[in-house]
Design an enzyme around this catalytic site. Structure first.
Site, PDB file in Angstrom:
ATOM      1  N   ASP A  17       0.832  -1.209   0.000  1.00 47.24           N
ATOM      2  CA  ASP A  17       0.000   0.000   0.000  1.00 47.24           C
ATOM      3  C   ASP A  17       0.870   1.263   0.000  1.00 47.24           C
ATOM      4  O   ASP A  17       0.653   2.176   0.811  1.00 47.24           O
ATOM      5  CB  ASP A  17      -0.939   0.005   1.219  1.00 47.24           C
ATOM      6  CG  ASP A  17      -1.571  -1.350   1.477  1.00 47.24           C
ATOM      7  OD1 ASP A  17      -1.992  -2.000   0.498  1.00 47.24           O
ATOM      8  OD2 ASP A  17      -1.638  -1.769   2.648  1.00 47.24           O
ATOM      9  N   ASN A 160     -17.428  -7.373  -0.508  1.00 49.27           N
ATOM     10  CA  ASN A 160     -16.603  -6.980   0.633  1.00 49.27           C
ATOM     11  C   ASN A 160     -16.415  -5.481   0.782  1.00 49.27           C
ATOM     12  O   ASN A 160     -16.366  -4.974   1.889  1.00 49.27           O
ATOM     13  CB  ASN A 160     -15.242  -7.655   0.537  1.00 49.27           C
ATOM     14  CG  ASN A 160     -15.354  -9.168   0.477  1.00 49.27           C
ATOM     15  OD1 ASN A 160     -15.345  -9.743  -0.605  1.00 49.27           O
ATOM     16  ND2 ASN A 160     -15.492  -9.807   1.618  1.00 49.27           N
ATOM     17  N   GLU A 197     -11.042  -1.212  -3.702  1.00 52.59           N
ATOM     18  CA  GLU A 197     -10.353  -0.551  -2.589  1.00 52.59           C
ATOM     19  C   GLU A 197      -9.136   0.193  -3.111  1.00 52.59           C
ATOM     20  O   GLU A 197      -8.857   0.221  -4.312  1.00 52.59           O
ATOM     21  CB  GLU A 197      -9.937  -1.595  -1.542  1.00 52.59           C
ATOM     22  CG  GLU A 197      -8.902  -2.601  -2.054  1.00 52.59           C
ATOM     23  CD  GLU A 197      -8.509  -3.653  -1.038  1.00 52.59           C
ATOM     24  OE1 GLU A 197      -9.278  -3.877  -0.074  1.00 52.59           O
ATOM     25  OE2 GLU A 197      -7.431  -4.279  -1.209  1.00 52.59           O
ATOM     26  N   HIS A 261      -2.878  -1.105  -5.198  1.00 57.80           N
ATOM     27  CA  HIS A 261      -2.918  -0.122  -4.110  1.00 57.80           C
ATOM     28  C   HIS A 261      -1.865   0.959  -4.346  1.00 57.80           C
ATOM     29  O   HIS A 261      -0.936   1.144  -3.569  1.00 57.80           O
ATOM     30  CB  HIS A 261      -2.745  -0.767  -2.750  1.00 57.80           C
ATOM     31  CG  HIS A 261      -3.344   0.084  -1.672  1.00 57.80           C
ATOM     32  ND1 HIS A 261      -4.315  -0.371  -0.832  1.00 57.80           N
ATOM     33  CD2 HIS A 261      -3.140   1.383  -1.338  1.00 57.80           C
ATOM     34  CE1 HIS A 261      -4.673   0.600   0.001  1.00 57.80           C
ATOM     35  NE2 HIS A 261      -3.966   1.681  -0.309  1.00 57.80           N
ATOM     36  N   ARG A 295       5.114  -8.040  -0.377  1.00 54.93           N
ATOM     37  CA  ARG A 295       4.634  -6.987  -1.264  1.00 54.93           C
ATOM     38  C   ARG A 295       5.599  -5.805  -1.155  1.00 54.93           C
ATOM     39  O   ARG A 295       5.720  -5.200  -0.094  1.00 54.93           O
ATOM     40  CB  ARG A 295       3.203  -6.574  -0.910  1.00 54.93           C
ATOM     41  CG  ARG A 295       2.176  -7.638  -1.251  1.00 54.93           C
ATOM     42  CD  ARG A 295       0.770  -7.185  -0.915  1.00 54.93           C
ATOM     43  NE  ARG A 295       0.561  -7.065   0.520  1.00 54.93           N
ATOM     44  CZ  ARG A 295      -0.558  -6.588   1.078  1.00 54.93           C
ATOM     45  NH1 ARG A 295      -1.545  -6.153   0.322  1.00 54.93           N
ATOM     46  NH2 ARG A 295      -0.674  -6.531   2.385  1.00 54.93           N
TER      47      ARG A 295
END
Length: 319
Positions: A17, A160, A197, A261, A295
């Site tokens: 992120d 979700n 998201e 993200h 990540r």
């Protein structure tokens, strides 16, 4: 592309992120989810390549119990009207284990010039139209109005999380109604989880663009795109269009999986737009991919089409 724009990817290891912001002082300020999810960390450097080895400062620590005590996710650093703000999501230790991911969104404020050394004050929960799972907030200003874009679960809508936009009364308070921007609806958005998201905003070519990420956080994670005319009513859902296909997805050739993200910044000379995103070097082998810290943050120059839309290319390949 000039060698000076060949970024040493990953530019920061084990930071999902990723959020990079180039301030007027010439520094790139960087934050992201820290493995363990118990703190918010900032670092800064004059180049994106220098961020990996830059000094890291923990500016906020999760509470020992109660709200804001668990799973600190996806912080973003914004400079608004002369002050610094961090938006992040957190869960509470008061929630039953089976509901551990019932996050809410929160804001921090720093009035000092340097956010790494300044004092951060908790501004509390950013409350929305529904008291439900919410995360991944971002903000942007347009025509004198401050907007908030975030992901949230609506119990009345299957899935979700969906994307919403609202006007802000101040940097930690929403006002007016929340507009639904996007729900997971296409095949590529509903793999593993039905998720929209991780929104990020960039204004170019007479349009407001919002990128977002969809599906589970493994190799199926990918980026989508929304856009609206800059003169339209951004709180009118009909002002927004949505790409049917992902605009950035896994590259087997370059071993970059689940890109997403993202955030946006500019090159060191300010002449090129740069996509900052996380990706994994391999497919998730087993277990919950959120528990795998591989990540990493990457930087990639991107270009624009003749129609004025972003062309992100392929992860790991110059545009």
């Amino acid at each position: 592309m000039s060698d000076k724009y060949q970024y040493n990817n990953p530019i920061v290891l084990e930071r999902a992120d990723p959020w990079a912001y180039k301030h007027t002082d010439g520094y790139y300020y960087f934050t992201g989810s820290v493995p363990g999810y118990q703190e918010i960390e900032l670092r800064r450097a004059k180049t994106l390549n220098d961020l990996e080895n830059a000094e890291k400062v923990t500016v906020w620590q999760a509470h020992s119990e109660g709200e804001m005590s668990r799973l600190i996710w996806a912080p973003e650093l914004h400079f608004i009207e002369g002050n610094w703000y961090i938006y992040f999501a957190a869960a509470s230790s008061n929630q039953p284990k089976e509901h551990e991911n019932q996050h809410r969104m929160y804001a921090l404020e720093c009035k000092d010039a340097n956010p790494l050394t300044g004092t951060w004050e908790e501004k509390g929960q950013v409350k929305t139209h529904i008291n439900s799972f919410s995360l991944d907030a971002t903000t942007f200003e347009h025509n004198g109005t401050l907007y908030y874009v975030w992901a949230q679960k609506d119990p009345a809508i299957p899935g979700n999380s969906n994307l919403y936009i609202s006007e802000m009364e101040n940097p930690w308070t929403l006002k007016g109604h929340a507009t639904l921007l996007s729900i997971p609806e296409y095949d590529w958005e509903v793999i593993g989880y039905l998720v929209n998201e991780g929104a990020a905003v960039i204004k170019r070519n007479g349009k407001i663009f919002i990128t977002y990420s969809a599906s589970a956080t493994d190799e199926n994670y990918a980026m989508g795109l929304l856009w609206a005319d800059e003169n339209s009513d951004l709180l009118d859902g009909y002002s927004w269009s949505k790409a049917k296909d992902p605009v950035f997805s896994s590259s087997e050739e370059n071993s970059l999986y689940g890109p997403g993200h993202n955030s946006f910044t500019v090159s060191e000379d300010g002449e090129h737009d740069v996509l900052i995103y996380h990706a994994r070097p391999e497919k998730n082998k087993e277990g919950n991919p959120l528990n795998n810290p591989n990540r990493h943050a990457n930087a990639q120059i991107f270009t624009w089409t003749e129609e004025g839309f972003p062309d992100f290319g392929i992860p790991g390949s110059p545009s």
